[in-house]
Design a protein around this motif. Structure first.
Motif, mmCIF file in Angstrom:
data_model
loop_
_atom_site.group_PDB
_atom_site.id
_atom_site.type_symbol
_atom_site.label_atom_id
_atom_site.label_comp_id
_atom_site.label_asym_id
_atom_site.label_seq_id
_atom_site.Cartn_x
_atom_site.Cartn_y
_atom_site.Cartn_z
ATOM 1 N N ASN A 170 62.254 105.023 3.983
ATOM 2 C CA ASN A 170 62.456 105.102 2.547
ATOM 3 C C ASN A 170 62.643 106.551 2.113
ATOM 4 N N GLY A 171 63.710 106.814 1.325
ATOM 5 C CA GLY A 171 63.958 108.182 0.898
ATOM 6 C C GLY A 171 64.543 108.271 -0.492
ATOM 7 N N MET A 172 64.788 109.505 -0.920
ATOM 8 C CA MET A 172 65.352 109.772 -2.234
ATOM 9 C C MET A 172 66.186 111.050 -2.173
ATOM 10 N N LEU A 173 67.416 110.979 -2.662
ATOM 11 C CA LEU A 173 68.270 112.147 -2.786
ATOM 12 C C LEU A 173 68.172 112.673 -4.206
ATOM 13 N N ILE A 174 67.854 113.960 -4.330
ATOM 14 C CA ILE A 174 67.755 114.626 -5.635
ATOM 15 C C ILE A 174 68.878 115.651 -5.708
ATOM 16 N N GLU A 175 69.761 115.515 -6.704
ATOM 17 C CA GLU A 175 70.888 116.436 -6.841
ATOM 18 C C GLU A 175 70.879 117.107 -8.208
ATOM 19 N N PRO A 176 71.100 118.405 -8.257
ATOM 20 C CA PRO A 176 71.261 119.075 -9.554
ATOM 21 C C PRO A 176 72.497 118.545 -10.276
ATOM 22 N N LYS A 181 80.118 122.968 -2.750
ATOM 23 C CA LYS A 181 79.558 124.030 -1.909
ATOM 24 C C LYS A 181 78.027 124.095 -1.993
ATOM 25 N N ARG A 182 77.439 123.184 -2.726
ATOM 26 C CA ARG A 182 75.981 123.213 -2.919
ATOM 27 C C ARG A 182 75.269 122.880 -1.610
ATOM 28 N N PRO A 183 74.255 123.663 -1.222
ATOM 29 C CA PRO A 183 73.513 123.333 -0.005
ATOM 30 C C PRO A 183 72.744 122.018 -0.161
ATOM 31 N N LEU A 184 72.533 121.370 0.964
ATOM 32 C CA LEU A 184 71.767 120.126 1.022
ATOM 33 C C LEU A 184 70.671 120.307 2.066
ATOM 34 N N SER A 208 70.659 120.541 -3.355
ATOM 35 C CA SER A 208 70.443 119.104 -3.232
ATOM 36 C C SER A 208 69.365 118.868 -2.178
ATOM 37 N N VAL A 209 68.462 117.930 -2.471
ATOM 38 C CA VAL A 209 67.271 117.747 -1.650
ATOM 39 C C VAL A 209 67.116 116.277 -1.293
#
Length: 421
Positions: free
Chosen positions: A104-110, A116-119, A146-147
């Motif tokens: 189970n996970g979650m992607l958090i994006e600005p 070009k945003r790092p992940l 992005s996390v």
């Protein structure tokens, strides 16, 4: 980093005087016009309706504390009379399979769709708590990264059995990175891992299992769990001013307990008994802990034979794990941040190993924050030798964010950049 208990000190409560709860506070991340931020989350360490807050500079506490440096109202947070506005993150729940286990996970994006945003994938430590909805992921995302956060197997919403087998955990982390890369397709640039504490063993290993552009580690070890145990005991006797003879004794104790662990508690008792005899007249011996050796030394041999493995070796930990070998396989840029006075993960062996890898040409940036303990906590020493933890050290979160973005510049609190010599 405690092997048998949660050690994510970054989720620990800070004491403070009670005050009326600010019931208007809403969970979220709030940004100042100059890029500063504060994260507000629900935390089991804080009585509802108060929230835990975390500023970029390391200040942390509860909104209910007297003198909390923020006020809540409506859709904003006010800091020193200035209104900070909420950041509208895009949050995408995810399920993925790793080794036949549903994770189970979650992607958090600005906000926005910056290609070009790092992940970064956040690789957990030994804790059993969920990082989803926690401070760390949002503190990274607030810096334009992005996390992807996910529950360790056997915890939170992930299936399977809780384990500390680095190989299996690295496989999970690699699958998490592949999943995050797909979820953020077209909206990311370089991708990599961040691991704190035990994650410092797992994240570099995961980077050998999938393509990663960077690895960042906070307060982790380039040493085996056996070496960690020895260094903790050496640190204890040094702190007590006991001298070289005591250091030699606890080094022998660690070697003896390692023999038991590596033989599944079948052999090694003669060596352990010999150390016990030599420590029997030492008043300090009863207080030695280490990671596990103190507890093993105080258990009778018949109990160790019957229940030693169940008590100390039930999580598939790789006791003699070769952390240096994993790093030698990497040509990926690596950031390693050390806590200068780390009691749970003493840095002597790790610092020497990193220096050797740097000298061999590995692309490693090493920073040390003096006066900090595990978790990058600043502290005040108490008369009994324990520590009161006061705040996350200034500059740590910003250093992580800037390094991941490839934009390190200027000073980061009291951080010292270490060079090979």
């Amino acid at each position: 980093m405690k092997i048998f208990a949660s050690t994510l000190l970054l989720l620990a409560a800070l004491p403070g005087a009670p005050a009326l709860a600010q019931t208007a506070c809403q969970p979220g991340t709030y940004a100042a016009p100059d890029g500063d931020f504060v994260v507000l989350v629900v935390s089991p360490a804080v009585a509802a309706p108060a929230l835990r807050y975390q500023f970029r500079d390391g200040r942390r506490g509860a909104t209910s504390e007297a003198g909390a440096p923020l006020a809540c109202g409506g859709a904003q947070v006010t800091v020193k009379g200035e209104a900070w506005s909420p950041i509208a993150f895009r949050e995408t729940p995810a399920r993925f399979d790793s080794a036949g286990t549903q994770m189970n996970g979650m992607l958090i994006e600005p906000p926005g769709n910056d290609a070009k945003r790092p992940l970064v994938v956040m690789v957990h430590g030994s804790e059993r708590t969920s990082p989803i909805g926690g401070l760390y992921g949002y503190a990274m995302a607030a810096q334009g990264i992005s996390v992807f956060v996910y529950d360790k197997r056997g915890t939170g919403g992930s299936e399977g059995e809780y384990t500390q087998n680095f190989e299996l955990l690295a496989a999970d982390a690699a699958k998490a990175l592949d999943t995050a890369r797909g979820l953020a397709a077209g909206r990311h640039g370089r991708v990599g891992f961040f691991g704190g504490s035990q994650g410092g063993w797992v994240a570099p290993l995961a980077a050998t299992r999938t393509k990663a552009d960077f690895v960042a580690v906070g307060f982790g070890l380039v040493a085996s769990p056996i070496e960690e145990d020895r260094e903790q005991m050496v640190s204890e006797v040094r702190a007590a001013g006991l001298g070289k003879d005591a250091e030699a004794l606890v080094t022998r104790l660690s070697a003896a307990t390692a023999g038991l662990l590596l033989s599944d508690f079948h052999t090694g008792y003669d060596a352990l008994d010999a150390v016990r005899r030599d420590m029997a007249d030492k008043p300090w011996a009863a207080k030695i802990e280490g990671e596990y050796s103190g507890a093993i030394a105080r258990m009778p041999n018949d109990e160790l034979r019957r229940i030693g493995r169940a008590r100390f070796d039930n999580l598939e930990l790789i006791w003699d794990y070769d952390a240096v070998a994993a790093l030698r396989k990497l040509d990926t840029p690596l950031l390693w941040v050390l806590a200068g006075e780390d009691r749970e993960a003493p840095i002597e062996t790790t610092r020497a190993a990193l220096r050797g890898l740097q000298a061999a040409g590995k692309p490693i940036d090493t920073y040390l924050f003096p006066g900090t303990d595990h978790g990058m906590w600043e502290y005040v020493d108490k008369a009994d030798g324990t520590r009161d933890y006061t705040r996350l050290t200034d500059g740590y979160l910003k250093l992580l964010g800037d390094w991941i973005k490839g934009d390190v510049r200027g000073a980061y609190g009291r951080a010292e950049k270490l060079t090979p010599r």
